[in-house]
Design a protein around this motif. Sequence first.
Motif, PDB file in Angstrom:
ATOM      1  N   CYS A   1       0.850  -1.186   0.000  1.00 17.12           N
ATOM      2  CA  CYS A   1       0.000   0.000   0.000  1.00 17.12           C
ATOM      3  C   CYS A   1       0.885   1.234   0.000  1.00 17.12           C
ATOM      4  O   CYS A   1       2.095   1.157   0.203  1.00 17.12           O
ATOM      5  CB  CYS A   1      -0.914   0.003   1.229  1.00 17.12           C
ATOM      6  N   ASP A   2       0.265   2.389  -0.225  1.00 14.60           N
ATOM      7  CA  ASP A   2       0.995   3.656  -0.159  1.00 14.60           C
ATOM      8  C   ASP A   2      -0.009   4.765   0.148  1.00 14.60           C
ATOM      9  O   ASP A   2      -1.212   4.603  -0.036  1.00 14.60           O
ATOM     10  CB  ASP A   2       1.718   3.946  -1.472  1.00 14.60           C
ATOM     11  N   THR A   3       0.515   5.905   0.612  1.00 18.70           N
ATOM     12  CA  THR A   3      -0.345   7.052   0.893  1.00 18.70           C
ATOM     13  C   THR A   3      -0.389   7.959  -0.327  1.00 18.70           C
ATOM     14  O   THR A   3       0.383   7.787  -1.278  1.00 18.70           O
ATOM     15  CB  THR A   3       0.184   7.857   2.090  1.00 18.70           C
ATOM     16  N   THR A   4      -1.291   8.921  -0.299  1.00 16.35           N
ATOM     17  CA  THR A   4      -1.356   9.917  -1.374  1.00 16.35           C
ATOM     18  C   THR A   4      -0.943  11.295  -0.867  1.00 16.35           C
ATOM     19  O   THR A   4      -1.300  12.312  -1.436  1.00 16.35           O
ATOM     20  CB  THR A   4      -2.785   9.989  -1.956  1.00 16.35           C
ATOM     21  N   LEU A   5      -0.169  11.326   0.215  1.00 15.77           N
ATOM     22  CA  LEU A   5       0.245  12.605   0.792  1.00 15.77           C
ATOM     23  C   LEU A   5       1.277  13.319  -0.071  1.00 15.77           C
ATOM     24  O   LEU A   5       2.085  12.673  -0.737  1.00 15.77           O
ATOM     25  CB  LEU A   5       0.839  12.393   2.191  1.00 15.77           C
ATOM     26  N   ASP A   6       1.244  14.639  -0.019  1.00 13.58           N
ATOM     27  CA  ASP A   6       2.299  15.465  -0.598  1.00 13.58           C
ATOM     28  C   ASP A   6       3.387  15.582   0.460  1.00 13.58           C
ATOM     29  O   ASP A   6       3.308  16.412   1.363  1.00 13.58           O
ATOM     30  CB  ASP A   6       1.754  16.842  -0.970  1.00 13.58           C
ATOM     31  N   THR A   7       4.396  14.739   0.367  1.00  9.25           N
ATOM     32  CA  THR A   7       5.400  14.654   1.429  1.00  9.25           C
ATOM     33  C   THR A   7       6.274  15.897   1.529  1.00  9.25           C
ATOM     34  O   THR A   7       6.921  16.118   2.558  1.00  9.25           O
ATOM     35  CB  THR A   7       6.296  13.419   1.240  1.00  9.25           C
ATOM     36  N   THR A   8       6.294  16.743   0.491  1.00  6.37           N
ATOM     37  CA  THR A   8       7.101  17.964   0.564  1.00  6.37           C
ATOM     38  C   THR A   8       6.536  18.946   1.603  1.00  6.37           C
ATOM     39  O   THR A   8       7.208  19.905   1.977  1.00  6.37           O
ATOM     40  CB  THR A   8       7.194  18.671  -0.793  1.00  6.37           C
ATOM     41  N   GLN A   9       5.318  18.689   2.063  1.00  3.10           N
ATOM     42  CA  GLN A   9       4.708  19.554   3.071  1.00  3.10           C
ATOM     43  C   GLN A   9       4.969  19.064   4.494  1.00  3.10           C
ATOM     44  O   GLN A   9       4.513  19.681   5.465  1.00  3.10           O
ATOM     45  CB  GLN A   9       3.191  19.639   2.828  1.00  3.10           C
ATOM     46  N   ILE A  10       5.693  17.958   4.644  1.00  5.13           N
ATOM     47  CA  ILE A  10       5.924  17.399   5.977  1.00  5.13           C
ATOM     48  C   ILE A  10       6.715  18.353   6.863  1.00  5.13           C
ATOM     49  O   ILE A  10       6.332  18.638   8.002  1.00  5.13           O
ATOM     50  CB  ILE A  10       6.636  16.038   5.872  1.00  5.13           C
ATOM     51  N   LEU A  11       7.832  18.863   6.363  1.00  2.94           N
ATOM     52  CA  LEU A  11       8.673  19.735   7.180  1.00  2.94           C
ATOM     53  C   LEU A  11       7.973  21.049   7.539  1.00  2.94           C
ATOM     54  O   LEU A  11       7.987  21.444   8.718  1.00  2.94           O
ATOM     55  CB  LEU A  11      10.006  20.004   6.488  1.00  2.94           C
ATOM     56  N   PRO A  12       7.358  21.753   6.576  1.00  4.70           N
ATOM     57  CA  PRO A  12       6.641  22.974   6.959  1.00  4.70           C
ATOM     58  C   PRO A  12       5.560  22.716   8.009  1.00  4.70           C
ATOM     59  O   PRO A  12       5.390  23.517   8.936  1.00  4.70           O
ATOM     60  CB  PRO A  12       6.016  23.444   5.635  1.00  4.70           C
ATOM     61  N   CYS A  13       4.852  21.596   7.897  1.00  6.76           N
ATOM     62  CA  CYS A  13       3.799  21.274   8.862  1.00  6.76           C
ATOM     63  C   CYS A  13       4.409  20.960  10.233  1.00  6.76           C
ATOM     64  O   CYS A  13       3.884  21.368  11.276  1.00  6.76           O
ATOM     65  CB  CYS A  13       2.984  20.086   8.355  1.00  6.76           C
ATOM     66  N   SER A  14       5.535  20.255  10.223  1.00  4.40           N
ATOM     67  CA  SER A  14       6.233  19.947  11.466  1.00  4.40           C
ATOM     68  C   SER A  14       6.624  21.226  12.199  1.00  4.40           C
ATOM     69  O   SER A  14       6.436  21.350  13.423  1.00  4.40           O
ATOM     70  CB  SER A  14       7.483  19.108  11.171  1.00  4.40           C
ATOM     71  N   ARG A  15       7.169  22.175  11.474  1.00  5.10           N
ATOM     72  CA  ARG A  15       7.605  23.428  12.088  1.00  5.10           C
ATOM     73  C   ARG A  15       6.424  24.258  12.583  1.00  5.10           C
ATOM     74  O   ARG A  15       6.511  24.921  13.619  1.00  5.10           O
ATOM     75  CB  ARG A  15       8.447  24.219  11.084  1.00  5.10           C
ATOM     76  N   LEU A  16       5.331  24.218  11.841  1.00 10.52           N
ATOM     77  CA  LEU A  16       4.145  24.951  12.258  1.00 10.52           C
ATOM     78  C   LEU A  16       3.616  24.401  13.586  1.00 10.52           C
ATOM     79  O   LEU A  16       3.323  25.162  14.518  1.00 10.52           O
ATOM     80  CB  LEU A  16       3.060  24.858  11.183  1.00 10.52           C
ATOM     81  N   VAL A  17       3.506  23.080  13.677  1.00  5.92           N
ATOM     82  CA  VAL A  17       3.000  22.452  14.900  1.00  5.92           C
ATOM     83  C   VAL A  17       3.940  22.714  16.071  1.00  5.92           C
ATOM     84  O   VAL A  17       3.512  23.023  17.184  1.00  5.92           O
ATOM     85  CB  VAL A  17       2.788  20.940  14.689  1.00  5.92           C
ATOM     86  N   SER A  18       5.234  22.614  15.820  1.00  9.03           N
ATOM     87  CA  SER A  18       6.215  22.878  16.869  1.00  9.03           C
ATOM     88  C   SER A  18       6.103  24.307  17.384  1.00  9.03           C
ATOM     89  O   SER A  18       6.126  24.550  18.592  1.00  9.03           O
ATOM     90  CB  SER A  18       7.630  22.622  16.349  1.00  9.03           C
TER      91      SER A  18
ATOM     92  N   GLN B   1      14.785  16.724  -0.039  1.00  9.28           N
ATOM     93  CA  GLN B   1      13.814  17.578  -0.710  1.00  9.28           C
ATOM     94  C   GLN B   1      12.415  16.958  -0.731  1.00  9.28           C
ATOM     95  O   GLN B   1      11.413  17.670  -0.787  1.00  9.28           O
ATOM     96  CB  GLN B   1      14.259  17.862  -2.155  1.00  9.28           C
ATOM     97  N   ASP B   2      12.344  15.624  -0.660  1.00 13.13           N
ATOM     98  CA  ASP B   2      11.046  14.951  -0.733  1.00 13.13           C
ATOM     99  C   ASP B   2      10.180  15.201   0.493  1.00 13.13           C
ATOM    100  O   ASP B   2       8.962  15.013   0.450  1.00 13.13           O
ATOM    101  CB  ASP B   2      11.237  13.444  -0.914  1.00 13.13           C
ATOM    102  N   VAL B   3      10.800  15.580   1.607  1.00 10.82           N
ATOM    103  CA  VAL B   3      10.019  15.853   2.809  1.00 10.82           C
ATOM    104  C   VAL B   3      10.009  17.334   3.158  1.00 10.82           C
ATOM    105  O   VAL B   3       9.560  17.726   4.226  1.00 10.82           O
ATOM    106  CB  VAL B   3      10.526  15.024   4.015  1.00 10.82           C
ATOM    107  N   GLY B   4      10.514  18.166   2.241  1.00  7.12           N
ATOM    108  CA  GLY B   4      10.400  19.608   2.413  1.00  7.12           C
ATOM    109  C   GLY B   4      11.669  20.346   2.768  1.00  7.12           C
ATOM    110  O   GLY B   4      11.665  21.575   2.894  1.00  7.12           O
ATOM    111  N   TRP B   5      12.795  19.617   2.942  1.00  4.56           N
ATOM    112  CA  TRP B   5      14.065  20.305   3.220  1.00  4.56           C
ATOM    113  C   TRP B   5      14.539  20.984   1.948  1.00  4.56           C
ATOM    114  O   TRP B   5      14.368  20.477   0.845  1.00  4.56           O
ATOM    115  CB  TRP B   5      15.125  19.324   3.694  1.00  4.56           C
TER     116      TRP B   5
END
Length: 516
Positions: free
Chosen positions: A258-275, A318-322
């Motif tokens: 299986c796999d997700t359909t997430l846009d993984t490039t948004q992971i880091l920005p979302c992480s920083r926002l939550v932090s 880059q795939d996770v937003g760096w």
Amino acid sequence: MSKDKLIIFDTTLRDGEQSPGASMTRDEKVRIAKALEKMRVDVIEAGFPIASVGDFEAVNAVAKVIKDSTVCGLARAKEADIDRAGEALKPAESKRIHTFLATSPIHMQHKLHMTPDQVVEQAVHAVKRARQWTDNVEFSPEDAGRSELDFLCRVIEAVIDAGATTINIPDTVGYNIPQQFGELLKNLIERVPNADKAVFSVHCHNDLGLAVANSLSAVLNGARQVECTINGLGERAGNAALEEIVMAVRTRQDIFACDTTLDTTQILPCSRLVSGITGFPVQPNKAVVGANAFAHESGIHQDGVLKSRETYEIMRAQDVGWTDNRIVLGKLSGRNAFKTRLKDLGIEIASEEELNEAFARFKDLADKKHEIYDEDLQAVVKDAFSTMEHESLKLIALKVCSETGETPVATVTLNVRGEEYTGSAPGSGPVDASFRAIDSVVGNHTQLMLYSVNNITSGTDSQGEVSVRLEKAGRIVNGQGADTDIVIASAKAYLNALNRFELPANPRAHPQLGDV
């Protein structure tokens, strides 16, 4: 052969908010929900509507603005809870009610005071009640990891017959280990006669550091939804980290069907926002989103990565937003260039007033730093949002005298609800003196529970980001502040936390406490 879809159910706004001091305002929840939607998270659990008026309003606000993700509300197996969730979710284009009831012997006996037959009856009734509000109903047998298998099968079969479309198996107390938990999912899917009529899900806590491992083991054994949080945020040791789940499945497609359909490039920005919003910093060696996640200090590793990235990196940063992008704006740079770069970083500025505040802080930083990185901009905007939302106490000036062999003394000038006040105090160090000087002005009686410092970027002119946690009369809040001067950053963080105490308390019911 096509892959199954793995549904990502994010509970940062609900279970993540149960971390001490991680409570969020309605507007902060909406900002995080929008970031999750941009990342294409499938389901956003926005809160526990019956917990308080504030929780209801926050879930309702998220339901009004989110269009591309399903918005979910949590409810105990009570009619009042379910109806409250249904009301909060009314504006949502896609909605889900998530109801739960404990099924382990220890919970049934000591918390619910119910017989197994009564639990089955109550669970079925709750699902049917939820179906009056939406066809999308999730049921969780709380403490499933310590429940008897035969009884668990009986409950699940009954709630699926009643209309539950998702069955979530929680490891409520983080007690399970991967092989055991995976086998539990496999047995349930094989033994429940109508298992094919529902999606099986997991919700794992990290008390033994196994939340991600348990979740992935469940996925390998047929689970097709994972409940998780950004940065693994959550009460006690936290929940399964969304970023680790998603990237493990994405990286090991040779293993997962299986796999997700997430846009993984948004992971880091979302992480920083939550932090930034919660005041919980991300540890440097945190997988995927930590500052060291893609750093290579060893000479052998550096040489290998330069020759071929795959030698020591299993993911692309880059795939996770760096990104290595550096903004080269200065004092003469215009608002449009500033706003454009924020948009590139996925940062939304809702009003002209917020843009003005953020731009003013950017200009101040440009006076102190020659090079401004994206991380600096994110800290600037975080500071600005904090100011716009709740700042009755504002730092005007801070002077600290500190030298070897002498007691440090701090003098602070604050704007307190429109009036300026000045106070001075000695301390064991410059930060302690600064905090005591602030206390002398505001008459503060809090206990400092946590103080930590992290650098935002590299270099001696880097901004330092300070996190503090304060406790007062049983209420816990977090605060953050950033500045090139670490003492000033500390004062900002302290004031940020004190300003959160100025917000009305939002006493809420804990979903796992109290009888049904």
